[in-house]
Design a protein around this motif. Sequence first.
Motif, PDB file in Angstrom:
ATOM      1  N   UNK A  48     -11.169  -0.499  12.663  1.00 14.61           N
ATOM      2  CA  UNK A  48     -10.500   0.653  13.255  1.00 14.61           C
ATOM      3  C   UNK A  48      -9.733   1.432  12.207  1.00 14.61           C
ATOM      4  N   UNK A  49      -8.830   2.270  12.673  1.00 15.79           N
ATOM      5  CA  UNK A  49      -8.046   3.111  11.768  1.00 15.79           C
ATOM      6  C   UNK A  49      -6.571   2.759  11.864  1.00 15.79           C
ATOM      7  N   UNK A  50      -5.843   3.173  10.841  1.00 11.41           N
ATOM      8  CA  UNK A  50      -4.404   2.893  10.790  1.00 11.41           C
ATOM      9  C   UNK A  50      -3.740   3.921   9.893  1.00 11.41           C
ATOM     10  N   UNK A  51      -2.419   3.926   9.891  1.00  9.87           N
ATOM     11  CA  UNK A  51      -1.666   4.694   8.911  1.00  9.87           C
ATOM     12  C   UNK A  51      -0.665   3.746   8.244  1.00  9.87           C
ATOM     13  N   UNK A  52      -0.215   4.139   7.075  1.00  7.82           N
ATOM     14  CA  UNK A  52       0.696   3.288   6.309  1.00  7.82           C
ATOM     15  C   UNK A  52       2.028   4.004   6.137  1.00  7.82           C
ATOM     16  N   UNK A  53       3.090   3.340   6.539  1.00 11.71           N
ATOM     17  CA  UNK A  53       4.447   3.866   6.391  1.00 11.71           C
ATOM     18  C   UNK A  53       5.355   2.762   5.857  1.00 11.71           C
ATOM     19  N   UNK A  54       5.996   3.041   4.719  1.00 11.02           N
ATOM     20  CA  UNK A  54       6.960   2.098   4.120  1.00 11.02           C
ATOM     21  C   UNK A  54       6.360   0.700   3.966  1.00 11.02           C
ATOM     22  N   UNK A  55       5.111   0.627   3.507  1.00 12.58           N
ATOM     23  CA  UNK A  55       4.489  -0.664   3.247  1.00 12.58           C
ATOM     24  C   UNK A  55       3.941  -1.373   4.463  1.00 12.58           C
ATOM     25  N   UNK A  56       3.955  -0.719   5.622  1.00 15.23           N
ATOM     26  CA  UNK A  56       3.421  -1.330   6.826  1.00 15.23           C
ATOM     27  C   UNK A  56       2.122  -0.647   7.246  1.00 15.23           C
ATOM     28  N   UNK A  57       1.110  -1.465   7.504  1.00 15.23           N
ATOM     29  CA  UNK A  57      -0.161  -0.973   8.018  1.00 15.23           C
ATOM     30  C   UNK A  57      -0.068  -0.961   9.539  1.00 15.23           C
ATOM     31  N   UNK A  58      -0.060   0.234  10.130  1.00 11.59           N
ATOM     32  CA  UNK A  58       0.189   0.390  11.565  1.00 11.59           C
ATOM     33  C   UNK A  58      -1.098   0.835  12.262  1.00 11.59           C
ATOM     34  N   UNK A  59      -1.621   0.044  13.212  1.00 12.24           N
ATOM     35  CA  UNK A  59      -2.881   0.394  13.881  1.00 12.24           C
ATOM     36  C   UNK A  59      -2.807   1.742  14.603  1.00 12.24           C
ATOM     37  N   UNK A  60      -3.907   2.493  14.524  1.00 11.95           N
ATOM     38  CA  UNK A  60      -4.020   3.769  15.240  1.00 11.95           C
ATOM     39  C   UNK A  60      -5.084   3.673  16.326  1.00 11.95           C
ATOM     40  N   UNK A  61      -6.343   3.486  15.923  1.00 15.01           N
ATOM     41  CA  UNK A  61      -7.441   3.313  16.872  1.00 15.01           C
ATOM     42  C   UNK A  61      -8.149   2.002  16.549  1.00 15.01           C
ATOM     43  N   UNK A  62      -8.254   1.119  17.527  1.00 15.76           N
ATOM     44  CA  UNK A  62      -8.841  -0.205  17.310  1.00 15.76           C
ATOM     45  C   UNK A  62     -10.170  -0.348  18.039  1.00 15.76           C
ATOM     46  N   UNK A  63     -11.099  -1.069  17.439  1.00 14.01           N
ATOM     47  CA  UNK A  63     -12.326  -1.429  18.109  1.00 14.01           C
ATOM     48  C   UNK A  63     -12.070  -2.652  18.982  1.00 14.01           C
ATOM     49  N   UNK A  64     -12.778  -2.745  20.081  1.00 11.13           N
ATOM     50  CA  UNK A  64     -12.662  -3.905  20.956  1.00 11.13           C
ATOM     51  C   UNK A  64     -13.407  -5.085  20.327  1.00 11.13           C
ATOM     52  N   UNK A  65     -13.140  -6.316  20.787  1.00 10.54           N
ATOM     53  CA  UNK A  65     -13.880  -7.474  20.266  1.00 10.54           C
ATOM     54  C   UNK A  65     -15.392  -7.313  20.381  1.00 10.54           C
ATOM     55  N   UNK A  66     -15.859  -6.754  21.505  1.00  8.04           N
ATOM     56  CA  UNK A  66     -17.305  -6.554  21.686  1.00  8.04           C
ATOM     57  C   UNK A  66     -17.850  -5.541  20.678  1.00  8.04           C
ATOM     58  N   UNK A  67     -17.062  -4.489  20.385  1.00  6.23           N
ATOM     59  CA  UNK A  67     -17.494  -3.468  19.426  1.00  6.23           C
ATOM     60  C   UNK A  67     -17.519  -4.025  18.005  1.00  6.23           C
ATOM     61  N   UNK A  72       0.841  -1.189   0.000  1.00 10.10           N
ATOM     62  CA  UNK A  72       0.000   0.000   0.000  1.00 10.10           C
ATOM     63  C   UNK A  72       0.880   1.245   0.000  1.00 10.10           C
ATOM     64  N   UNK A  73       0.437   2.312  -0.672  1.00 10.87           N
ATOM     65  CA  UNK A  73       1.198   3.567  -0.607  1.00 10.87           C
ATOM     66  C   UNK A  73       1.092   4.184   0.778  1.00 10.87           C
ATOM     67  N   UNK A  74       2.037   5.036   1.135  1.00 12.05           N
ATOM     68  CA  UNK A  74       1.987   5.710   2.430  1.00 12.05           C
ATOM     69  C   UNK A  74       0.687   6.507   2.565  1.00 12.05           C
ATOM     70  N   UNK A  75       0.117   6.474   3.749  1.00  8.80           N
ATOM     71  CA  UNK A  75      -1.133   7.198   4.009  1.00  8.80           C
ATOM     72  C   UNK A  75      -1.173   7.597   5.471  1.00  8.80           C
ATOM     73  N   UNK A  76      -1.619   8.826   5.731  1.00 12.66           N
ATOM     74  CA  UNK A  76      -1.706   9.310   7.109  1.00 12.66           C
ATOM     75  C   UNK A  76      -2.842   8.662   7.879  1.00 12.66           C
ATOM     76  N   UNK A  77      -3.898   8.268   7.162  1.00  9.13           N
ATOM     77  CA  UNK A  77      -5.047   7.670   7.832  1.00  9.13           C
ATOM     78  C   UNK A  77      -5.799   6.769   6.861  1.00  9.13           C
TER      79      UNK A  77
END
Length: 334
Positions: A307-326, A281-286
């Motif tokens: 949830x949300x994440x950002x992408x840096x150097x081909x890595x999808x990095x979690x930002x805000x995650x939903x809980x299992x119940x959510x 994936x290309x780099x993305x702030x969100x």
Amino acid sequence: MSAVSVPESVITPEADKPVRVKLPRRALHGVVLLDKPLGLSSNDALQKVKRLFRAEKAGHTGTLDPLATGLLPLCLGAATKFSQVSLDSDKRYTATLRLGQTTTTGDLEGQVVTDVPVNLTREAVEAACAAFLGPIDQVPPMHSALKHEGKALYEYARQGIEIAREPRRITIHQLDILSWQNETLVIDVRCSKGTYIRTLAEDIGRHLGCGAHLTALRRTACGPVAIGQAVTLEALQAMTEAERDALICPVDVLVSDWPDVLLSHEDAGRFLSGMRRRLELPDALAMRVYGPNPTLTREQRPRIFLGSAHVTAGELIPSRLLSPAEVQSQILLP
């Protein structure tokens, strides 16, 4: 010793009084798009809606003045994790200006300071509006909730104290004239976060040389959501619980304009545990991140928001995650 006689009326329960049954709160997740009425604070509107839905957790996405009406996104449950996104997003307003008159507060609440005849041309009004397009520096008004030494500026203003304020860089993306007749100017404004439309009204009046103040303000859009999707408080109060629940927008509605990615079942589980995923994936702030719906009978919801994440150097990095119940709450939606 004989028993004391007690009148029957004293010991008989008062059957004519209705018994109040406190209904339990519910774990609801999503966004209610409210058309806030005039005169109600954002927090008062939030509390009324929270009670109507019997929601365990709720929050708004930035205040809308009591004298303003219009779109107020209210977050329930998991959606509160993304309220800051809405707070930081661009806003759109319909604003009504009274030209030729200034007030102590820049709006209808204040006392009139100056009142002069208005004799303007269409060209002059258009030029004044155009002068504020793009990035500009704006000084926040004294009658605002901004804090100085722990106290809101409007508290100082009420005491007649003026506090020096630093200009803030904002952006007016769009400023169109909807109507203009003598002293009344109605404009459509799309702007960055932190923009004070009251101050913009005063600045336009100052540019025209006659002064101005804000007489009405209606928010028509907030990020990717718009007033056409909103419901009034009065309408909500008249609905059944099932009808209200049907109006709850998905948790991801506030980030619906972000790019998205759908993970495999295996990668989705690892992402929810906070692990980075290597993706082309290309780099993305969100980014919005989804996983497959494990319920095969739900064709109308083939993917679940994780949830949300950002992408840096081909890595999808979690930002805000939903809980299992959510996450599970989305699968169980009817």
